[in-house]
Design an enzyme around this catalytic site. Structure first.
Site, PDB file in Angstrom:
ATOM      1  N   ASP A   1       8.249  12.295   5.032  1.00 16.50           N
ATOM      2  CA  ASP A   1       8.607  12.261   3.619  1.00 16.50           C
ATOM      3  C   ASP A   1       8.186  13.537   2.898  1.00 16.50           C
ATOM      4  O   ASP A   1       8.885  14.008   1.998  1.00 16.50           O
ATOM      5  CB  ASP A   1       7.951  11.046   2.941  1.00 16.50           C
TER       6      ASP A   1
ATOM      7  N   ASN B   1       9.859  11.772  -6.392  1.00 16.87           N
ATOM      8  CA  ASN B   1       9.145  10.504  -6.287  1.00 16.87           C
ATOM      9  C   ASN B   1       8.498  10.090  -7.601  1.00 16.87           C
ATOM     10  O   ASN B   1       8.816   9.038  -8.159  1.00 16.87           O
ATOM     11  CB  ASN B   1       8.047  10.596  -5.221  1.00 16.87           C
ATOM     12  N   ASP B   2       7.550  10.928  -8.074  1.00 12.11           N
ATOM     13  CA  ASP B   2       6.761  10.476  -9.210  1.00 12.11           C
ATOM     14  C   ASP B   2       6.060  11.617  -9.935  1.00 12.11           C
ATOM     15  O   ASP B   2       5.838  12.697  -9.389  1.00 12.11           O
ATOM     16  CB  ASP B   2       5.713   9.443  -8.761  1.00 12.11           C
TER      17      ASP B   2
ATOM     18  N   ASP C   1      -7.339   5.040 -15.023  1.00 12.99           N
ATOM     19  CA  ASP C   1      -7.428   6.248 -14.206  1.00 12.99           C
ATOM     20  C   ASP C   1      -6.241   7.171 -14.424  1.00 12.99           C
ATOM     21  O   ASP C   1      -6.246   8.317 -13.961  1.00 12.99           O
ATOM     22  CB  ASP C   1      -7.501   5.884 -12.725  1.00 12.99           C
TER      23      ASP C   1
ATOM     24  N   THR D   1       8.475   3.367  -3.564  1.00 15.31           N
ATOM     25  CA  THR D   1       7.847   2.962  -2.304  1.00 15.31           C
ATOM     26  C   THR D   1       6.726   3.914  -1.891  1.00 15.31           C
ATOM     27  O   THR D   1       6.175   3.773  -0.798  1.00 15.31           O
ATOM     28  CB  THR D   1       8.897   2.906  -1.176  1.00 15.31           C
TER      29      THR D   1
ATOM     30  N   TYR E   1       3.451   6.299  -3.897  1.00 11.29           N
ATOM     31  CA  TYR E   1       2.163   6.028  -4.555  1.00 11.29           C
ATOM     32  C   TYR E   1       2.228   4.758  -5.398  1.00 11.29           C
ATOM     33  O   TYR E   1       1.288   3.962  -5.444  1.00 11.29           O
ATOM     34  CB  TYR E   1       1.800   7.236  -5.417  1.00 11.29           C
TER      35      TYR E   1
END
Length: 286
Positions: free
Chosen positions: A63, A138-139, A168, A179, A181
């Site tokens: 990935d 992804n993020d 946090d 899918t 973190y």
């Protein structure tokens, strides 16, 4: 047709597998270019994908290799289609395993595939101190500065105040990125193609605070507050875990929205279904 082979050399010793694959591609009458890689000033690796020479990018690794190719294509302003070949362990974004690579090349050459557009996130911080704008497949993670510290922040969605939290940090993910973190934080798994983003608080000090699923047309803004002690570094924003994130200070405002560009992912005919991958990759003990 040109095949650009972007390989994680740590997962293919001596490029033995990559060389065999390149030879096969050339035997089929197509061009195979094994891309060189380099490291930028932040320690991120990049592949030297040429601009203006359309082709298919084959990400050979896992990935991380796939994400690296996405970022490199965005940097050169191209949207060449990508196929991931898993040479590692998880490989959730990859379409085929090592042993299926030759068959995948055959399918591409005979047109037995479809192209799916994937959305990207854009994260920006603009003020008198800094100008920052990066993309993520992804993020986007807005995280704490140090060990055992919490952040206080406000989250607004489309200009409407959603909540203030001590936590946090905040993670905003795409459907495909859900899918990664996000799922390790206990967030929802979202099937690819679902036009939504996930806004996920990280270890909030409020038991009732959960993730929020928002339309991908939404704009999410996060404002940081100062901590208990005076500290110029209140947090850090990163995209897809890359090392060129920036430190955040008190009152910084981070804006996350859908990027104006998309990319293309190759989906092989008869390829693995999302729920097959879900069972295989996420529900099988390793």
């Amino acid at each position: 047709m040109i095949f650009y082979l972007a390989v994680n050399a740590m997962k293919d010793s001596g490029l033995a597998f990559t060389d065999v694959l390149a030879d096969y591609i050339q035997s089929r009458g197509a061009d195979a270019v094994i891309l060189t890689s380099y490291k930028d000033q932040y320690g991120n690796y990049h592949f030297g994908i040429p601009a203006g020479k359309p082709g298919v990018v084959i990400a050979l690794g896992g990935d991380g290799t796939f994400l690296q190719c996405v970022n490199d294509l965005n940097l050169i302003g191209e949207d060449y289609p990508i196929l991931g070949v898993n040479l590692g362990t998880l490989g959730f974004l990859t379409q085929v395993e090592r042993e299926g690579a030759v068959s995948a090349i055959d399918q591409i050459l005979t047109g037995e595939y479809t192209l799916a557009n994937y959305p990207l996130l854009s994260a920006s911080v603009e003020n008198d101190r800094v100008s920052y704008c990066e993309q993520a497949f992804n993020d986007v993670v807005i995280g704490r500065e140090g060990f055992a510290r919490v952040m206080t922040l406000d989250v607004c969605i489309d200009g409407v105040f959603a909540y203030q939290a001590r936590c946090d940090g905040i993670l905003i993910s795409t459907a495909l990125g859900s899918t990664a973190y996000n799922v390790s934080l206990g967030g929802p798994v979202v099937p690819p193609g679902t036009p939504v983003f996930v806004v996920m608080p990280m270890a909030p000090h409020m038991p009732g605070l959960r993730s929020i699923i928002v339309p991908e047309t939404s704009t999410v803004t996060v404002r940081l507050y100062g901590g208990k002690y005076e500290n110029p570094r209140e947090g850090l924003v990163t995209c897809d875990g890359r090392s060129n994130g920036i430190w955040l200070e008190k009152d910084d405002l981070i804006t996350v929205r859908k990027h104006h560009k998309t990319g293309k992912m190759i989906l092989l005919n008869g390829g693995r279904d999302f729920y097959d991958l879900f069972r295989e990759k996420l529900l099988t003990a390793r």
